[in-house]
Design a protein around this motif. Structure first.
Motif, PDB file in Angstrom:
ATOM      1  N   ASP A  20     140.559  65.218  13.559  1.00 28.21           N
ATOM      2  CA  ASP A  20     141.105  63.869  13.687  1.00 28.21           C
ATOM      3  C   ASP A  20     141.249  63.484  15.163  1.00 28.21           C
ATOM      4  N   ASN A  21     141.647  64.425  16.003  1.00 30.08           N
ATOM      5  CA  ASN A  21     141.743  64.153  17.447  1.00 30.08           C
ATOM      6  C   ASN A  21     140.380  63.788  18.025  1.00 30.08           C
ATOM      7  N   ASP A  22     139.342  64.524  17.611  1.00 28.13           N
ATOM      8  CA  ASP A  22     137.992  64.194  18.073  1.00 28.13           C
ATOM      9  C   ASP A  22     137.582  62.804  17.602  1.00 28.13           C
ATOM     10  N   PHE A  23     137.890  62.494  16.347  1.00 31.75           N
ATOM     11  CA  PHE A  23     137.512  61.191  15.787  1.00 31.75           C
ATOM     12  C   PHE A  23     138.263  60.058  16.493  1.00 31.75           C
ATOM     13  N   GLU A  24     139.527  60.267  16.793  1.00 34.51           N
ATOM     14  CA  GLU A  24     140.293  59.264  17.529  1.00 34.51           C
ATOM     15  C   GLU A  24     139.724  59.078  18.937  1.00 34.51           C
ATOM     16  N   THR A  25     139.292  60.157  19.555  1.00 38.52           N
ATOM     17  CA  THR A  25     138.658  60.081  20.872  1.00 38.52           C
ATOM     18  C   THR A  25     137.400  59.227  20.809  1.00 38.52           C
ATOM     19  N   VAL A  26     136.615  59.438  19.754  1.00 35.07           N
ATOM     20  CA  VAL A  26     135.399  58.640  19.549  1.00 35.07           C
ATOM     21  C   VAL A  26     135.741  57.158  19.464  1.00 35.07           C
ATOM     22  N   LYS A  27     136.760  56.836  18.702  1.00 34.17           N
ATOM     23  CA  LYS A  27     137.149  55.428  18.533  1.00 34.17           C
ATOM     24  C   LYS A  27     137.582  54.811  19.864  1.00 34.17           C
ATOM     25  N   ILE A  28     138.341  55.559  20.635  1.00 33.14           N
ATOM     26  CA  ILE A  28     138.802  55.051  21.940  1.00 33.14           C
ATOM     27  C   ILE A  28     137.616  54.859  22.889  1.00 33.14           C
ATOM     28  N   LEU A  29     136.771  55.885  22.995  1.00 35.58           N
ATOM     29  CA  LEU A  29     135.636  55.818  23.920  1.00 35.58           C
ATOM     30  C   LEU A  29     134.635  54.734  23.533  1.00 35.58           C
ATOM     31  N   LEU A  41     127.746  57.599  26.108  1.00 33.61           N
ATOM     32  CA  LEU A  41     127.009  57.947  24.898  1.00 33.61           C
ATOM     33  C   LEU A  41     127.021  59.437  24.587  1.00 33.61           C
ATOM     34  N   GLU A  42     126.777  60.261  25.587  1.00 33.55           N
ATOM     35  CA  GLU A  42     126.704  61.706  25.343  1.00 33.55           C
ATOM     36  C   GLU A  42     128.025  62.240  24.807  1.00 33.55           C
ATOM     37  N   ILE A  43     129.125  61.822  25.417  1.00 32.27           N
ATOM     38  CA  ILE A  43     130.422  62.363  25.016  1.00 32.27           C
ATOM     39  C   ILE A  43     130.855  61.795  23.663  1.00 32.27           C
ATOM     40  N   ILE A  44     130.490  60.562  23.367  1.00 32.66           N
ATOM     41  CA  ILE A  44     130.787  59.997  22.043  1.00 32.66           C
ATOM     42  C   ILE A  44     130.031  60.767  20.970  1.00 32.66           C
ATOM     43  N   CYS A  45     128.749  60.974  21.177  1.00 29.21           N
ATOM     44  CA  CYS A  45     127.947  61.704  20.187  1.00 29.21           C
ATOM     45  C   CYS A  45     128.434  63.142  20.050  1.00 29.21           C
ATOM     46  N   TYR A  46     128.828  63.749  21.155  1.00 29.64           N
ATOM     47  CA  TYR A  46     129.364  65.110  21.111  1.00 29.64           C
ATOM     48  C   TYR A  46     130.630  65.162  20.255  1.00 29.64           C
ATOM     49  N   HIS A  47     131.557  64.245  20.485  1.00 29.65           N
ATOM     50  CA  HIS A  47     132.807  64.257  19.721  1.00 29.65           C
ATOM     51  C   HIS A  47     132.576  63.897  18.250  1.00 29.65           C
ATOM     52  N   GLU A  65     122.542  66.405   9.506  1.00 29.59           N
ATOM     53  CA  GLU A  65     121.269  66.601  10.219  1.00 29.59           C
ATOM     54  C   GLU A  65     121.186  65.684  11.436  1.00 29.59           C
ATOM     55  N   TYR A  66     121.646  64.443  11.290  1.00 27.97           N
ATOM     56  CA  TYR A  66     121.585  63.486  12.404  1.00 27.97           C
ATOM     57  C   TYR A  66     122.479  63.944  13.561  1.00 27.97           C
ATOM     58  N   LEU A  67     123.686  64.391  13.236  1.00 30.39           N
ATOM     59  CA  LEU A  67     124.660  64.753  14.273  1.00 30.39           C
ATOM     60  C   LEU A  67     124.419  66.133  14.879  1.00 30.39           C
ATOM     61  N   ASN A  68     123.673  66.961  14.201  1.00 32.75           N
ATOM     62  CA  ASN A  68     123.515  68.358  14.611  1.00 32.75           C
ATOM     63  C   ASN A  68     123.097  68.537  16.075  1.00 32.75           C
ATOM     64  N   PRO A  69     122.123  67.795  16.594  1.00 29.49           N
ATOM     65  CA  PRO A  69     121.698  68.026  17.991  1.00 29.49           C
ATOM     66  C   PRO A  69     122.779  67.725  19.027  1.00 29.49           C
ATOM     67  N   PHE A  70     123.800  66.983  18.648  1.00 28.38           N
ATOM     68  CA  PHE A  70     124.812  66.563  19.615  1.00 28.38           C
ATOM     69  C   PHE A  70     125.891  67.615  19.852  1.00 28.38           C
ATOM     70  N   GLY A  71     125.822  68.749  19.172  1.00 26.36           N
ATOM     71  CA  GLY A  71     126.836  69.786  19.328  1.00 26.36           C
ATOM     72  C   GLY A  71     126.736  70.561  20.618  1.00 26.36           C
ATOM     73  N   ALA A  83     125.045  56.083  19.507  1.00 30.89           N
ATOM     74  CA  ALA A  83     126.494  56.248  19.396  1.00 30.89           C
ATOM     75  C   ALA A  83     127.026  55.520  18.175  1.00 30.89           C
ATOM     76  N   VAL A  84     126.547  54.312  17.934  1.00 31.76           N
ATOM     77  CA  VAL A  84     127.013  53.526  16.777  1.00 31.76           C
ATOM     78  C   VAL A  84     126.687  54.259  15.478  1.00 31.76           C
ATOM     79  N   ILE A  85     125.469  54.766  15.364  1.00 33.17           N
ATOM     80  CA  ILE A  85     125.057  55.496  14.161  1.00 33.17           C
ATOM     81  C   ILE A  85     125.860  56.793  14.040  1.00 33.17           C
ATOM     82  N   SER A  86     126.078  57.475  15.149  1.00 35.03           N
ATOM     83  CA  SER A  86     126.850  58.719  15.126  1.00 35.03           C
ATOM     84  C   SER A  86     128.272  58.482  14.641  1.00 35.03           C
ATOM     85  N   ILE A  87     128.872  57.408  15.094  1.00 37.49           N
ATOM     86  CA  ILE A  87     130.247  57.091  14.673  1.00 37.49           C
ATOM     87  C   ILE A  87     130.293  56.849  13.170  1.00 37.49           C
TER      88      ILE A  87
END
Length: 133
Positions: free
Chosen positions: A14-23, A31-37, A85-91, A107-111
């Motif tokens: 949830d902390n990661d998801f909230e970070t995504v929303k803020i960023l 973009l990189e940090i949003i996709c990572y989170h 599968e879509y999010l996997n490369p961003f780890g 980033a939009v698709i990742s979110i």
């Protein structure tokens, strides 16, 4: 199942998801940090589900491996395989320079995919004190 441990994994997700929303509200978007989170949200939520079902999650960032383990518990997880599968490369890759060339739509698709995974799994984890009789 240790409810406290599962709840901690969900809290971290949830902390990661909230970070995504803020960023995602800041421009230019990082973009990189949003996709990572987004990937981290999915990873931690998948691991929470495994722990909830008394399975020790492997030490991996591979969402495809984690969702396969979840599918052994419930066929419903087929629903989020493509999101994983879509999010996997961003780890791993976004943490290093010259790894990925991302655009705003990534980033939009990742979110969206991260939210799908997070909500899908959270709806399948019910703690004893949350169950209605």
């Amino acid at each position: 199942m240790d409810e406290f441990v599962v709840a901690e994994w969900l809290r971290c997700a949830d902390n990661d998801f909230e970070t995504v929303k803020i960023l995602s509200g800041h421009y230019p978007m990082q973009l990189e940090i949003i996709c990572y989170h987004c990937q981290q949200t999915a990873e931690k939520t998948l691991k929470a589900f495994l722990l909830y079902n008394d399975r020790e999650p492997p030490k991996t960032h591979n969402l495809e491996s984690l969702v396969d383990l979840c599918k052994e518990i419930s066929d419903e997880f087929d629903e989020i395989v493509e999101d994983c599968e879509y999010l996997n490369p961003f780890g791993v890759q976004p943490r290093y320079p010259f790894g990925l060339e991302l655009v705003d739509s990534d980033a939009v698709i990742s979110i969206k995919k991260c939210g799908n995974i997070f909500n899908f799994i959270k709806n399948r984890i019910v703690f004893n004190n949350d169950k209605s009789d």
